[in-house]
Design a protein around this motif. Structure first.
Motif, mmCIF file in Angstrom:
data_model
loop_
_atom_site.group_PDB
_atom_site.id
_atom_site.type_symbol
_atom_site.label_atom_id
_atom_site.label_comp_id
_atom_site.label_asym_id
_atom_site.label_seq_id
_atom_site.Cartn_x
_atom_site.Cartn_y
_atom_site.Cartn_z
ATOM 1 N N GLU A 43 32.988 -109.024 -3.305
ATOM 2 C CA GLU A 43 32.693 -108.209 -2.126
ATOM 3 C C GLU A 43 31.355 -107.497 -2.273
ATOM 4 O O GLU A 43 30.539 -107.479 -1.345
ATOM 5 C CB GLU A 43 33.788 -107.162 -1.919
ATOM 6 N N ASN A 44 31.141 -106.917 -3.438
ATOM 7 C CA ASN A 44 29.903 -106.161 -3.661
ATOM 8 C C ASN A 44 28.681 -107.059 -3.549
ATOM 9 O O ASN A 44 27.688 -106.702 -2.896
ATOM 10 C CB ASN A 44 29.928 -105.493 -5.042
ATOM 11 N N SER B 207 28.222 -108.420 0.128
ATOM 12 C CA SER B 207 27.720 -107.388 1.038
ATOM 13 C C SER B 207 26.284 -107.028 0.706
ATOM 14 O O SER B 207 25.463 -106.818 1.601
ATOM 15 C CB SER B 207 28.612 -106.145 0.982
ATOM 16 N N GLY B 208 25.944 -107.005 -0.594
ATOM 17 C CA GLY B 208 24.566 -106.714 -0.987
ATOM 18 C C GLY B 208 23.607 -107.794 -0.549
ATOM 19 O O GLY B 208 22.518 -107.515 -0.035
ATOM 20 N N ILE C 40 24.999 -105.728 4.378
ATOM 21 C CA ILE C 40 26.021 -105.104 5.216
ATOM 22 C C ILE C 40 27.000 -104.336 4.334
ATOM 23 O O ILE C 40 26.953 -104.435 3.101
ATOM 24 C CB ILE C 40 26.797 -106.162 6.041
ATOM 25 N N SER C 41 27.899 -103.564 4.967
ATOM 26 C CA SER C 41 28.901 -102.841 4.206
ATOM 27 C C SER C 41 29.968 -103.798 3.677
ATOM 28 O O SER C 41 30.048 -104.964 4.100
ATOM 29 C CB SER C 41 29.570 -101.770 5.084
ATOM 30 N N ARG C 42 30.810 -103.288 2.785
ATOM 31 C CA ARG C 42 31.842 -104.131 2.207
ATOM 32 C C ARG C 42 32.978 -104.432 3.186
ATOM 33 O O ARG C 42 33.676 -105.440 3.032
ATOM 34 C CB ARG C 42 32.416 -103.464 0.956
ATOM 35 N N GLN C 43 33.170 -103.566 4.195
ATOM 36 C CA GLN C 43 34.320 -103.702 5.076
ATOM 37 C C GLN C 43 34.385 -105.059 5.784
ATOM 38 O O GLN C 43 35.422 -105.725 5.744
ATOM 39 C CB GLN C 43 34.346 -102.567 6.103
ATOM 40 N N ARG D 285 35.283 -107.708 3.291
ATOM 41 C CA ARG D 285 36.698 -107.627 2.918
ATOM 42 C C ARG D 285 37.578 -108.238 4.008
ATOM 43 O O ARG D 285 38.519 -108.987 3.711
ATOM 44 C CB ARG D 285 37.086 -106.160 2.687
#
Length: 236
Positions: A47-48, A51-52, A56-59, A62
């Motif tokens: 996820e990290n 998203s990186g 974007i954010s992790r949400q 996920r």
């Protein structure tokens, strides 16, 4: 040791539309990479890192992974993130069974209405498939293959049925992307499509259904050999 997705792909080819559902876009992208075996069984999806890489954010990442896990394309590993699953033989075989039932009914309906239908797009798709076979272009052929079957559903007035098959045939699609080794393999599938087409065009419902069953049943012939050759790609 499992490969991490960040080591394999930069994700630079994914351009997200911020005005649309981001989680959906990420899911569609990851699903495509898994189905086409760019992301292979055992590959880790962080996820990290995702998203990186995407900025974007992790949400939404996920959410995308949760949806993929519901289709058994990824699985969560306690304290170790998420990994791409092996191809489920039982899911692939069940997906083929359901698809045969639906698409046999579709070609039967198309054949029964042949005199009132326009088959021009199907003819164009078959010609394009032969060109893809000549160029040994697996990915383009499989795209055209889906377009062919989707057009059959449209002619039958059953586009919803084709959309419903989308999630059902995911593991079968993973097998399809592994099975095309050369232009001969593609050409064989084109010839099967042509047999379906010719029977439908003539209004021959029995032979249209038989040709479709032979086409979709081919997977049962080559699947055991494929699973023996690539055991690390398959489960059960």
């Amino acid at each position: 040791m499992a490969t991490n997705v960040a080591e394999d792909r930069s994700l630079q080819d994914l351009v997200l539309d911020p005005t649309a559902n981001v989680a959906f876009q990420v899911r569609e992208y990851l699903q495509q990479q898994i189905v086409t075996n760019v992301f292979t069984p055992g590959m880790r999806l962080s996820e990290n890192e995702l998203s990186g890489s995407l900025g974007i954010s992790r949400q939404p990442v996920r959410e995308a992974l949760i949806r993929l896990s519901e289709h058994h394309l990824v699985r969560a590993l306690p304290q170790r993130g998420t990994e791409v699953t092996r191809i489920s033989l039982s899911f692939a075989i069940s997906g083929r069974f359901i698809r045969e039932a639906v698409e046999s009914a579709i070609v039967e309906r198309v054949a029964s209405r042949a005199a009132d239908l326009d088959f021009a797009l199907l003819q164009d798709l078959l010609a394009a498939q032969r060109r893809a076979a000549g160029a040994d272009d697996h990915r383009r052929f499989l795209m055209l293959d889906d377009q062919f079957h989707r057009e059959l559903a449209r002619l039958a007035g059953q586009e919803m049925a084709w959309r419903t098959l989308g999630s059902i045939k995911l593991h079968m699609d993973r097998v399809r992307h592994l099975s095309l080794e050369d232009a001969t393999s593609i050409l064989r599938l084109v010839e099967q499509h042509e047999a379906v087409f010719e029977a439908m065009r003539k209004g021959d419902t029995a032979n249209a259904v038989a040709a479709m069953k032979a086409h979709l049943g081919a997977m049962l012939v080559y699947l055991p050999t494929l699973a023996d050759r690539l055991p690390h790609f398959f489960a059960d």
